[in-house]
Design a protein around this motif. Structure first.
Motif, PDB file in Angstrom:
ATOM      1  N   LEU A  78       2.099   1.678  -3.514  1.00 53.26           N
ATOM      2  CA  LEU A  78       1.015   2.131  -4.371  1.00 53.26           C
ATOM      3  C   LEU A  78       0.718   3.615  -4.139  1.00 53.26           C
ATOM      4  CD1 LEU A  78      -1.207   1.495  -6.432  1.00 53.26           C
ATOM      5  CD2 LEU A  78      -2.680   0.802  -4.511  1.00 53.26           C
ATOM      6  N   PHE A  79       0.741   4.027  -2.881  1.00 56.22           N
ATOM      7  CA  PHE A  79       0.501   5.439  -2.563  1.00 56.22           C
ATOM      8  C   PHE A  79       1.604   6.313  -3.146  1.00 56.22           C
ATOM      9  CE2 PHE A  79       1.202   9.125   0.200  1.00 56.22           C
ATOM     10  CZ  PHE A  79      -0.047   9.730   0.136  1.00 56.22           C
ATOM     11  N   ALA A  80       2.844   5.871  -3.010  1.00 60.96           N
ATOM     12  CA  ALA A  80       3.966   6.650  -3.538  1.00 60.96           C
ATOM     13  C   ALA A  80       3.886   6.760  -5.057  1.00 60.96           C
ATOM     14  CB  ALA A  80       5.288   6.009  -3.123  1.00 60.96           C
TER      15      ALA A  80
ATOM     16  N   SER B 188       1.170   6.477  -6.899  1.00 58.24           N
ATOM     17  CA  SER B 188       0.001   7.282  -7.252  1.00 58.24           C
ATOM     18  C   SER B 188       0.293   8.766  -7.079  1.00 58.24           C
ATOM     19  CB  SER B 188      -1.197   6.885  -6.378  1.00 58.24           C
ATOM     20  OG  SER B 188      -1.552   5.532  -6.598  1.00 58.24           O
ATOM     21  N   ARG B 189       1.004   9.092  -6.031  1.00 57.92           N
ATOM     22  CA  ARG B 189       1.373  10.497  -5.785  1.00 57.92           C
ATOM     23  C   ARG B 189       2.276  11.001  -6.904  1.00 57.92           C
ATOM     24  NH1 ARG B 189       5.439  13.134  -2.678  1.00 57.92           N
ATOM     25  NH2 ARG B 189       4.686  15.063  -1.683  1.00 57.92           N
TER      26      ARG B 189
ATOM     27  N   PHE C 281       0.829  -1.202   0.000  1.00 61.81           N
ATOM     28  CA  PHE C 281       0.000   0.000   0.000  1.00 61.81           C
ATOM     29  C   PHE C 281       0.868   1.258   0.000  1.00 61.81           C
ATOM     30  CE2 PHE C 281      -3.552  -2.700   1.571  1.00 61.81           C
ATOM     31  CZ  PHE C 281      -4.492  -2.319   0.636  1.00 61.81           C
ATOM     32  N   ALA C 282       1.975   1.210   0.724  1.00 58.70           N
ATOM     33  CA  ALA C 282       2.872   2.355   0.758  1.00 58.70           C
ATOM     34  C   ALA C 282       3.461   2.619  -0.628  1.00 58.70           C
ATOM     35  CB  ALA C 282       3.987   2.126   1.772  1.00 58.70           C
TER      36      ALA C 282
ATOM     37  N   TYR D 163      -0.121   5.212 -12.382  1.00 61.05           N
ATOM     38  CA  TYR D 163      -0.148   4.984 -10.935  1.00 61.05           C
ATOM     39  C   TYR D 163       0.471   3.651 -10.515  1.00 61.05           C
ATOM     40  CZ  TYR D 163      -3.919   1.486 -10.672  1.00 61.05           C
ATOM     41  OH  TYR D 163      -4.666   0.338 -10.759  1.00 61.05           O
TER      42      TYR D 163
END
Length: 227
Positions: A8-10, A12-13, A5-6, A86
């Motif tokens: 994926l968040f990075a 996506s950002r 998740f970390a 993403y």
């Protein structure tokens, strides 16, 4: 799971800021282009059949011929570009290159003589094809759901790959779409890629220091650059 998740968040950002940057460039160029009576589009758009104009396939997506033209392209470009990026910038950059070249060559080879083509719509169609087919090929639940939703939402624009509307480069749309589908196939996750995340790295056989394929070499180089 938390690490995934970390990541994926990075990613996506990074994708969000990348597409915001692309939009900023496109709209800034549009202002200058408008002030110059769209001379940039005529000079740096892609002119079919002219060998010296082939490099313009890389400037063509940043240029438009009117405010309505750029408005029609901006929102789908932002959404589909973000969804293409993403999952990681390396594949996004390679997919973008394939789409640009495919769309550009299709226009350059098949468009009417001395026709000047500009606009980001080829990229829109390319990212559409890439996002939808990637969801099928990669066997990733999230990507599959995204692909289904995008196919449903944007299915009506596929009429744009047919020679129906005057003044619209349907060949650019078709070439971009073909490039996006090709990129999804070329950059798909392979079983070895999926297993690499669960297995400990194995020592390379003696004398096997080079990457196994040109595609993996490109991805490794981009990885070394931090992309």
């Amino acid at each position: 799971m938390a690490a995934k998740f970390a990541q994926l968040f990075a990613d996506s950002r990074r994708a969000l800021f990348t597409m915001l940057g692309v939009q900023a460039v496109i709209w800034s160029v549009q202002v200058v282009n408008w002030l110059g009576d769209y001379g940039l589009s005529r000079e740096f758009g892609l002119r079919s059949g002219q060998l010296g104009d082939l490099p313009e396939m890389f400037t063509m997506p940043f240029l438009h011929f009117s405010w309505s033209h750029i408005e029609a392209n901006s929102w789908p470009l932002f959404v589909l570009g973000f969804l293409s990026a993403y999952r990681g910038m390396r594949k996004f950059l390679l997919a973008s290159l394939v789409i640009v070249v495919s769309g550009g060559l299709t226009v350059w080879l098949l468009e009417g003589p001395n026709t000047v083509t500009a606009g980001a719509s080829g990229m829109v169609y390319g990212y559409l094809g890439y996002v939808v087919l990637r969801g099928v090929l990669d066997r990733n639940v999230l990507d599959a759901v995204v692909g289904i939703v995008i196919a449903a939402v944007y299915s009506t624009i596929l009429v744009g790959v047919l020679p129906l509307a005057q003044g619209v480069s349907w060949l650019g749309h078709l070439g971009g779409l073909i490039g996006g589908l090709a990129a999804a196939v070329l950059l798909r996750n392979r079983p070895a890629d999926q297993q690499a995340g669960t297995r400990a790295p194995q020592p390379a056989p003696q004398g096997a220091g080079a990457p196994s394929s040109p595609g993996s070499a490109l991805l490794k180089q981009l990885d070394d650059l931090g992309l």
